[in-house]
Design a protein around this motif. Structure first.
Motif: not given
Length: 177
Positions: A57-60, A127-133, A151-160
């Motif tokens: 999921l993180r990689a996708i 859940m999907a709305l929260e994830y995709y938002a 920074e964006a990728l680090a934030l994205l990984d932290a979000h996952v």
């Protein structure tokens, strides 16, 4: 693109024809991305065979994010629709469909298959709305900010990771065969 309007219109009869070619090209690129990631938005047969662990999921999520952020054609197409949607209702509808509705629909279907989500009685669409938002916010925030890519990728990984922790999402959707 460095091409004069007059030269461009020798090959295309109208702005709409140019736009249609761009849309078809983008559709093809999105299909290639879906095949490369092993997913196809809207392809329920593909989804029913999906087996996605948290790392997948993180990689996708990362690859899709980088595609929409950095692919020269995809990022320009997204920006073009973003601007044009304010003036042309048909383009607003296309923008919502491509960059909102399809993503949320796919994520909803994928999340609904996770056993933890089902046991907890979570609403997969919410859940999907929260994830995709967060994905969409970061895409908009870091658009054309090359210095902020890491920074964006680090934030994205932290979000996952936070999403998985908050929902107890295992990502261990069992394959149906």
């Amino acid at each position: 693109m460095g091409i004069r309007d007059a030269s461009l219109y020798k090959h295309f009869p109208s702005k709409r024809a140019i736009f249609d070619v761009c849309t078809n090209d983008m559709s093809g690129r999105m299909g290639q991305l879906g095949r490369r990631l092993g997913i196809l938005a809207g392809d329920k047969a593909s989804l029913s065979r999906a087996s996605v662990d948290l790392e997948t999921l993180r990689a996708i999520t990362r690859e899709a994010f980088l595609f929409y952020l950095e692919d020269p054609f995809a990022s320009r197409y997204r920006r073009m629709l973003e601007l044009a949607r304010h003036d042309v209702p048909e383009l607003a509808s296309l923008y919502r469909n491509l960059f909102m509705d399809q993503a949320v629909s796919y994520l909803s279907a994928l999340l609904a298959r996770d056993p933890i989500v089902a046991v907890r009685g979570e609403d997969a669409r919410e859940m999907a709305l929260e994830y995709y938002a967060v994905f969409f916010f970061l895409l908009c925030r870091y658009d054309q900010d090359e210095a902020g890519r890491d920074e964006a990728l680090a934030l994205l990984d932290a979000h996952v990771r936070a999403f998985a922790r908050n929902y107890g999402f295992t990502g261990g959707v069992a394959s149906d065969g």
